[in-house]
Design an enzyme around this catalytic site. Structure first.
Site, short mmCIF file in Angstrom:
data_model
loop_
_atom_site.label_atom_id
_atom_site.label_comp_id
_atom_site.label_asym_id
_atom_site.label_seq_id
_atom_site.Cartn_x
_atom_site.Cartn_y
_atom_site.Cartn_z
N SER A 98 0.83 -1.20 0.00
CA SER A 98 0.00 0.00 0.00
C SER A 98 0.87 1.26 0.00
O SER A 98 2.09 1.18 -0.21
CB SER A 98 -0.92 -0.03 1.22
OG SER A 98 -1.76 1.09 1.26
N TYR A 118 0.89 20.75 6.66
CA TYR A 118 0.10 21.88 7.16
C TYR A 118 0.91 23.11 6.82
O TYR A 118 2.14 23.06 6.79
CB TYR A 118 -0.03 21.82 8.69
CG TYR A 118 -0.97 20.77 9.22
CD1 TYR A 118 -2.33 20.84 8.95
CD2 TYR A 118 -0.50 19.74 10.04
CE1 TYR A 118 -3.20 19.89 9.47
CE2 TYR A 118 -1.36 18.79 10.55
CZ TYR A 118 -2.71 18.87 10.27
OH TYR A 118 -3.56 17.95 10.78
N LYS A 144 -6.24 18.20 0.74
CA LYS A 144 -7.06 17.36 1.63
C LYS A 144 -8.02 18.23 2.44
O LYS A 144 -7.61 19.27 2.96
CB LYS A 144 -6.14 16.58 2.58
CG LYS A 144 -6.86 15.76 3.64
CD LYS A 144 -5.88 14.89 4.41
CE LYS A 144 -6.55 14.06 5.48
NZ LYS A 144 -6.76 14.79 6.74
N HIS A 147 -11.81 15.66 8.10
CA HIS A 147 -10.84 15.52 9.18
C HIS A 147 -11.42 14.65 10.31
O HIS A 147 -11.12 14.83 11.48
CB HIS A 147 -10.45 16.90 9.73
CG HIS A 147 -8.98 17.05 10.04
ND1 HIS A 147 -8.13 17.77 9.27
CD2 HIS A 147 -8.22 16.56 11.07
CE1 HIS A 147 -6.91 17.73 9.79
NE2 HIS A 147 -6.95 17.00 10.88
N THR A 199 -3.07 19.91 3.63
CA THR A 199 -4.33 19.87 4.37
C THR A 199 -4.94 21.27 4.41
O THR A 199 -4.31 22.22 4.86
CB THR A 199 -4.09 19.30 5.79
OG1 THR A 199 -3.67 17.94 5.64
CG2 THR A 199 -5.36 19.34 6.63
C1 LIG Z 1 -5.27 10.93 15.95
C2 LIG Z 1 -5.47 11.61 14.63
C3 LIG Z 1 -4.48 12.44 14.12
C4 LIG Z 1 -4.65 13.06 12.89
N1 LIG Z 1 -3.64 13.82 12.39
C5 LIG Z 1 -3.76 14.36 11.15
C6 LIG Z 1 -2.68 15.06 10.57
O1 LIG Z 1 -1.60 15.18 11.16
N2 LIG Z 1 -2.86 15.60 9.33
C7 LIG Z 1 -4.05 15.47 8.64
O2 LIG Z 1 -4.16 15.98 7.52
N3 LIG Z 1 -5.09 14.79 9.17
C8 LIG Z 1 -4.97 14.23 10.39
N4 LIG Z 1 -6.02 13.51 10.91
C9 LIG Z 1 -7.24 13.30 10.10
C10 LIG Z 1 -7.17 11.98 9.31
O3 LIG Z 1 -6.24 12.09 8.24
C11 LIG Z 1 -8.53 11.61 8.68
O4 LIG Z 1 -8.98 12.69 7.89
C12 LIG Z 1 -9.61 11.27 9.72
O5 LIG Z 1 -9.06 10.59 10.82
C13 LIG Z 1 -10.76 10.48 9.12
O6 LIG Z 1 -10.43 9.14 8.84
P1 LIG Z 1 -10.79 7.92 9.85
O7 LIG Z 1 -12.27 7.97 10.10
O8 LIG Z 1 -10.40 6.68 9.07
O9 LIG Z 1 -9.99 8.11 11.09
C14 LIG Z 1 -5.86 12.88 12.14
C15 LIG Z 1 -6.86 12.05 12.68
C16 LIG Z 1 -6.66 11.42 13.88
C17 LIG Z 1 -7.75 10.49 14.38
#
Ligand SMILES: Cc1cc2nc3c(=O)[nH]c(=O)nc-3n(C[C@H](O)[C@H](O)[C@H](O)COP(=O)(O)O)c2cc1C
Length: 309
Positions: A92, A113, A180, A204, A139
């Site tokens: 992957s 970011y 994103k 997010h 993002t």
């Molecule tokens: C603990 C955590 C940390 C995250 N950190 C980032 C990050 O550093 N950058 C980002 O673009 N999104 C971040 N996200 C958002 C995830 O990329 C994603 O959009 C979101 O978790 C939805 O997917 P999921 O339902 O599979 O968790 C984070 C999400 C979680 C849960």
């Protein structure tokens, strides 16, 4: 949710510190995937099913990718090094968060970011590129940390990114830049006009603006506006082959997993990440066959109907 993911989540709850669990689970929202019903084909030759796809020049075993999540060192001592190993073992692709616990290594994409210190943003992207990253994922939905995020482990040095930053990063790094956090067709259009090489439909995980649209509801509008010019990826509550099949049928080229990868990493390190990705990828192959699809190219919009709640 796939049984392997549920087991890893349960294991993660046993081994991860409570404050880290709170941070991971914060504001978790549903992707709304079960609002759709499938219209399967019959009498198709599905004796062999392939889930392989190519994304911006990278071929992957299935369109189930690792989304960017911060600070993997919070759940495993090897941090992203273990996640990357598990991702590679599953064939992957991993999107490394700019908030990674260890420096970028190997292959994959780099999530950025925009930082208040723009030079630091660029520096981080250039280091990732020189380390092997083949795309930047900017993002766009975090002008500042969302109210839903208590963010005890986060950092507040971000600045609002704008459309101009797409071209700035693309020109300075020479890499394709995906955006994103897009939830609207007009924004997707503006991002492509500004030079985006891909769109990631995401809210997010509900961690930014509250009461936000489910990604499965936003995806069709974005896919329509993008009109196949660039790949559209999606994340948010993707937990099974059926969820992935729905996302592909609605026009996504691939999905990203956020929290499930952290559960897998916490549960069993690199092997846990590999098991998570394989479980969802294999499940996708299984349900593709049942839906009469031999390859991802066979999955189209005719496969789903929205039935409402
Ligand atoms: C603990 C955590 C940390 C995250 N950190 C980032 C990050 O550093 N950058 C980002 O673009 N999104 C971040 N996200 C958002 C995830 O990329 C994603 O959009 C979101 O978790 C939805 O997917 P999921 O339902 O599979 O968790 C984070 C999400 C979680 C849960």
């Amino acid at each position: 949710m796939h049984a392997v993911l549920a087991a890893q989540q349960a294991r993660a709850r046993e081994v991860v510190a409570p404050e880290v669990l709170t941070w991971i689970d914060d504001a978790a929202v549903d992707g709304g995937w079960s609002a759709y019903r499938f219209r399967p084909h019959v009498l198709r030759d599905v004796s062999s099913v392939s889930t392989e796809v190519s994304l911006l020049g990278t071929t992957v075993s299935s369109p189930v990718l690792v989304g960017p999540t911060a600070f993997h060192g919070n759940v495993h001592p090897l941090g992203e090094t273990a996640t990357a190993a598990g991702t590679a073992a599953a064939g992957s692709l991993m999107v490394w968060s700019m908030r990674a616990s260890v420096p970028f290594e190997g292959s994959g994409w780099w999530q950025a970011y925009l930082l208040r210190e723009r030079a630091l943003t660029l520096d981080a992207c250039l280091r990732a590129r020189d380390g092997g990253a083949t795309a930047i994922v900017l993002t766009g939905d975090t002008p500042y940390l969302g109210t839903a995020r208590r963010a005890p482990l986060g950092s507040q040095d971000q600045a609002p990114a704008t459309l101009q930053d797409i071209d700035w990063l693309a020109t300075k790094t020479g890499l394709p830049v995906l955006v994103k956090g897009v939830l609207r067709g007009d924004d997707a259009e503006a991002c492509i006009d500004a030079g985006a090489a891909g769109i990631v439909v995401s809210n997010h995980g509900g961690r930014q603006l509250g009461r936000v649209l489910a990604t499965s509801a936003a995806l069709p509008e974005v896919v329509d506006a993008v009109a196949r010019r660039v790949p559209v990826l999606v994340d948010g509550g993707v937990r099974s082959g059926l969820d992935v099949l729905c996302a592909l049928a609605l026009g996504a080229s691939a999905v990203l997993l956020g929290k499930p990868v952290l559960w897998g990493l916490a549960a069993d390190g690199a092997a846990g990440v590999e098991a998570c990705l394989r479980a969802v990828g294999d499940d996708l192959a299984f349900v593709m066959g049942l839906a009469g699809c031999q390859s991802v190219a066979d999955v189209d919009g005719s496969l789903v109907a929205e039935t409402g709640p």
